[in-house]
Scaffold this motif. Structure first.
Motif, short mmCIF file in Angstrom:
data_model
loop_
_atom_site.label_atom_id
_atom_site.label_comp_id
_atom_site.label_asym_id
_atom_site.label_seq_id
_atom_site.Cartn_x
_atom_site.Cartn_y
_atom_site.Cartn_z
N PRO A 1 27.06 0.93 0.04
CA PRO A 1 25.72 1.44 -0.27
C PRO A 1 25.30 2.45 0.78
CG PRO A 1 25.62 -0.81 0.59
CD PRO A 1 27.06 -0.49 0.44
N ALA A 2 24.45 3.37 0.39
CA ALA A 2 23.95 4.34 1.35
C ALA A 2 23.36 3.57 2.53
CB ALA A 2 22.90 5.21 0.72
N PRO A 3 23.75 3.91 3.75
CA PRO A 3 23.22 3.17 4.89
C PRO A 3 21.70 3.28 4.90
CG PRO A 3 24.27 5.22 5.59
CD PRO A 3 24.58 5.04 4.14
N ALA A 4 21.04 2.14 5.03
CA ALA A 4 19.58 2.18 5.02
C ALA A 4 19.10 2.91 6.25
CB ALA A 4 19.03 0.75 5.00
N PRO A 5 18.50 4.09 6.09
CA PRO A 5 18.05 4.81 7.27
C PRO A 5 16.86 4.08 7.88
CG PRO A 5 17.65 6.05 5.23
CD PRO A 5 18.07 4.68 4.85
N ALA A 6 16.96 3.86 9.17
CA ALA A 6 15.83 3.24 9.84
C ALA A 6 14.70 4.27 9.84
CB ALA A 6 16.20 2.88 11.26
N GLY A 7 13.51 3.85 10.12
CA GLY A 7 12.41 4.80 10.15
C GLY A 7 11.32 4.35 9.21
N PRO A 8 10.27 5.14 9.16
CA PRO A 8 9.11 4.74 8.37
C PRO A 8 9.46 4.69 6.89
CG PRO A 8 8.91 7.02 9.06
CD PRO A 8 10.11 6.47 9.74
N PRO A 9 8.80 3.83 6.13
CA PRO A 9 9.06 3.78 4.70
C PRO A 9 8.61 5.08 4.03
CG PRO A 9 7.14 2.47 5.24
CD PRO A 9 7.73 2.90 6.54
N ASP A 10 9.26 5.42 2.92
CA ASP A 10 8.86 6.60 2.17
C ASP A 10 7.50 6.40 1.51
OD1 ASP A 10 10.58 8.64 2.58
OD2 ASP A 10 11.65 8.46 0.68
N VAL A 11 7.30 5.18 1.02
CA VAL A 11 6.05 4.86 0.34
C VAL A 11 5.52 3.55 0.88
CG1 VAL A 11 4.95 4.34 -1.87
CG2 VAL A 11 6.81 6.01 -1.78
N ALA A 12 4.26 3.53 1.27
CA ALA A 12 3.64 2.27 1.66
C ALA A 12 2.35 2.11 0.88
CB ALA A 12 3.35 2.26 3.16
N VAL A 13 2.22 0.99 0.18
CA VAL A 13 1.04 0.72 -0.63
C VAL A 13 0.29 -0.43 0.04
CG1 VAL A 13 0.22 -0.04 -2.88
CG2 VAL A 13 2.18 1.50 -2.72
N GLU A 14 -0.96 -0.19 0.38
CA GLU A 14 -1.70 -1.19 1.16
C GLU A 14 -2.95 -1.67 0.43
OE1 GLU A 14 -2.45 0.93 4.77
OE2 GLU A 14 -0.31 1.20 5.21
N ASP B 1 -5.02 -5.94 -5.48
CA ASP B 1 -4.43 -6.16 -4.16
C ASP B 1 -2.91 -6.01 -4.16
OD1 ASP B 1 -4.60 -6.61 -1.47
OD2 ASP B 1 -4.48 -8.80 -1.65
N ILE B 2 -2.46 -4.85 -4.54
CA ILE B 2 -1.02 -4.56 -4.55
C ILE B 2 -0.58 -4.11 -3.16
CG2 ILE B 2 0.76 -3.07 -5.52
CD1 ILE B 2 -0.30 -4.74 -7.68
N ASP B 3 0.51 -4.67 -2.72
CA ASP B 3 0.98 -4.44 -1.37
C ASP B 3 2.51 -4.35 -1.40
OD1 ASP B 3 -0.28 -4.03 1.02
OD2 ASP B 3 -0.26 -6.12 1.63
N PHE B 4 3.07 -3.19 -1.09
CA PHE B 4 4.53 -3.16 -0.94
C PHE B 4 4.95 -1.89 -0.21
CE2 PHE B 4 3.80 -1.03 -5.01
CZ PHE B 4 4.66 0.04 -4.99
N GLU B 5 6.20 -1.92 0.22
CA GLU B 5 6.76 -0.76 0.91
C GLU B 5 8.08 -0.40 0.26
OE1 GLU B 5 7.32 -1.32 5.03
OE2 GLU B 5 5.19 -1.03 5.51
N VAL B 6 8.36 0.88 0.21
CA VAL B 6 9.67 1.31 -0.27
C VAL B 6 10.34 2.10 0.84
CG1 VAL B 6 10.91 2.58 -2.03
CG2 VAL B 6 8.77 1.43 -2.62
N PRO B 7 11.39 1.53 1.43
CA PRO B 7 12.09 2.26 2.49
C PRO B 7 12.78 3.48 1.92
CG PRO B 7 12.71 -0.08 2.44
CD PRO B 7 11.94 0.19 1.20
N GLN B 8 13.05 4.44 2.79
CA GLN B 8 13.75 5.65 2.38
C GLN B 8 15.05 5.33 1.67
OE1 GLN B 8 14.50 8.57 5.48
NE2 GLN B 8 12.42 8.20 6.22
N GLY B 9 15.29 6.01 0.56
CA GLY B 9 16.58 5.90 -0.11
C GLY B 9 16.73 4.67 -0.98
N LYS B 10 15.65 3.88 -1.14
CA LYS B 10 15.78 2.67 -1.96
C LYS B 10 15.45 2.95 -3.42
CE LYS B 10 17.09 -0.38 0.96
NZ LYS B 10 18.38 -1.03 0.84
#
Ligand SMILES: Nc1ncnc2c1ncn2[C@@H]1O[C@H](COP(=O)(O)OP(=O)(O)OP(=O)(O)O)[C@@H](O)[C@H]1O
Ligand SMILES: [Mg+2]
Lengths: 266, 251
Positions: free
Chosen positions: A8-21, A39-48
């Motif tokens: 799988p594409a190596p999960a790039p460390a760093g801030p998520p591409d999308v953060a829903v708060e 109250d939707i809350d989630f994060e999508v890391p880069q490349g996911k």
């Protein structure tokens, strides 16, 4: 070598591409307020590749509109690539809408070219690129047709091709394959995965098909009945690249089952 | 294609039958030839008119009035329509006036125009503008409200600037309806101009035809009417052709 290609594409460390708060949305209508999201809350890391499933009317499209910057949340906020979202960010975020939304006066080809035209890409270049993408969705022969001369599924495919031509970092897709037959659905799913791997995109993908969700995604968010809340987050540990054979495996079945149970208990 | 050809053949046949019937009726004395001269005579007279300086001058006056009035109506009508459609306050406040006035026969206002503008060209142009502007305002408002919000949304997420949204979405979406408004506007405009000419003017095709009527010059009268009618049909059809061309996508 093969192992590397399969990884799988190596999960790039760093801030998520999308953060829903703490996202909440209430529609004010003539018949009173309708709470669509709670109250939707989630994060999508880069490349996911993240899937969203949930019953009809639970607020998936509303959530996507907000992620696209087209609808202001009543409460909470969205951060896209470290920017608080207040308006569409076309360079970062592209959308394939639930209804195809083609420009009715433009041909299939011109519709696919549209995002490129807006940013001033040279005519020959955008034509080539759009033709390539029409080919990819199997509509090269229909390049000069107007939308009303195409079937619902064909329009949907043109709109997918247009999403690809925009080439954003983050692609939001709202049931893009819903109007398609099983076979086209699988083929386009694979094409989407190829594009996703090759260009390291982040994809948020709404679907009603649990098989599709498990087959495509790294993680699946399950939403409840309206007002939509996230009631389950299912990580899909299947290795990449995904193959059709995986669909017959026990793990695949279990994952599908798990999502199905979550949805049913809402 | 063959279907179209056969329709055309039928239409030509009908026209020929009417003209022949007219010719025979008039020559045989079935109708009074004083009131309805034979078609051949009218046609000869039409041919003479088309090279007569007097007729052409008057036709020119009317054409000039219509062109001037159209040049005024087109930008003003579209502008007012856009403002009323896009500004919530102005729209809600003024829209009813336009809807109400659309239903009022404009011809009743002619005496006021004569009082204000006299009987020269400006009166006829002003009256033509007055006749035509309402339909264009309404068409433009309809056109603006027909622009699908999904398409505007789509343009925004695809990276369109405000200007590009106007050019790529509003313009093509509105064009066919606005052109249709202009076509109806031109018809109303010509109606207004000719009506004004017939009422008091000394120049213009309307004045000329009215004079032939009073003087009982029937062949001239019918010929003048036919030429005017043919010209109007040509204008209307070419605008309609354009309207269909830019609106091919409307299903
Ligand atoms: N513009 C609107 N005004 C008022 N209510 C709305 C509006 N759009 C959506 N809703 C309501 O919000 C809720 C969520 O709608 P949404 O379209 O986001 O659902 P969805 O999960 O995408 O459904 P589906 O799977 O059928 O596409 C629904 O109850 C709907 O009636
Ligand atoms: Mg939806």
């Amino acid at each position: 070598m093969a192992a590397v290609a399969n990884a799988p594409a190596p999960a790039p460390a760093g801030p998520p591409d999308v953060a829903v708060e703490h996202l909440t949305h209430v529609y004010e209508t003539a018949n009173g307020a309708v709470k669509a999201l709670d109250d939707i809350d989630f994060e999508v890391p880069q490349g996911k590749f993240v899937g969203i499933v949930g019953p009809s009317g639970c607020g998936k499209s509303s959530l996507l509109l907000m992620l696209a910057g087209l609808l202001q949340p009543s409460e909470g906020r969205i951060v896209v690539r470290e920017h608080a979202l207040t308006a569409p960010r076309p360079a970062d975020v592209g959308v394939v809408f639930q209804e195809a939304s083609l420009l009715p006066w433009k041909t299939a080809l011109e519709n696919v070219e549209f995002p490129l035209k807006l940013r001033g890409t040279a005519r020959a270049e955008r034509r080539d690129r759009a033709l390539e993408l029409l080919e990819l969705v199997g509509l090269a022969d229909f390049r000069d047709r107007l939308p009303h001369e195409l079937s619902g599924g064909m329009r949907q495919r043109v709109s997918i091709a247009r999403g690809f031509s925009q080439d954003p970092k983050i692609l939001l897709m709202d049931e893009p394959f819903a109007a398609l037959d099983e076979q086209t659905r699988l083929t386009l799913g694979d094409e989407l995965l190829k594009i996703w791997t090759r260009h390291q995109k982040t994809v948020i993908f709404v679907t009603h098909s649990l098989t599709e969700a498990v087959y495509l995604c790294d993680e699946v968010l399950v939403m409840s009945h309206r007002p939509g809340r996230i009631i389950d987050r299912v990580t899909i540990p299947l290795e990449r690249p995904r193959t059709y054979e995986m669909m017959a495996t026990e793990t695949f079945g279990h994952l599908r089952e798990r999502i199905w149970r979550s949805i049913r208990t809402t | 294609m063959t279907q179209r050809a056969s329709y055309l053949a039928v239409q030509i046949a009908i026209l020929a039958a009417i003209l022949t019937g007219w010719e025979i009726a008039s020559r045989s004395g079935a109708v009074n030839a004083m009131l309805l001269p034979p078609f051949s005579e009218v046609a000869t007279q039409m041919g003479r008119m088309l090279v007569s300086a007097r007729f052409l001058e008057n036709l020119g006056v009317t054409a000039l009035e219509v062109v001037l009035a159209s040049a005024i109506v087109a930008p003003i009508g579209v502008l007012i329509g856009l403002v009323l459609a896009e500004s919530p306050y102005l729209g809600a406040a003024y829209r009813p006036f336009f809807f109400f006035l659309t239903g009022v026969p404009k011809s009743i206002f002619l005496p006021i125009f004569i009082l204000i503008f006299g009987i020269g060209i400006s009166q006829k142009v002003a009256f033509g503008v007055f006749q035509a502007v309402f339909v264009l305002v309404i068409a433009t408002m309809t056109a603006a409200s027909s622009v699908a919000p999904e398409l505007v949304r789509l343009a925004k997420v695809s990276g369109a600037t405000r200007w590009q949204i106007y050019r790529e979405i509003y313009w093509p979406a509105m064009l066919p309806i606005v052109i249709e408004g202009m076509r109806l506007g031109v018809i109303f405009n010509i109606t207004g101009v000719i009506f004004a000419e017939m009422s008091v003017s000394r120049a213009g095709i309307g004045a000329l035809v009215a004079e032939w009527g009073r003087n009982f010059e029937i062949a001239n009268l019918i010929g003048g009417i036919l030429i005017t009618a043919l010209l109007c049909i040509a204008i209307n059809e070419s605008l309609r052709w354009y309207e269909l061309r830019v609106g091919k996508w409307r299903q």
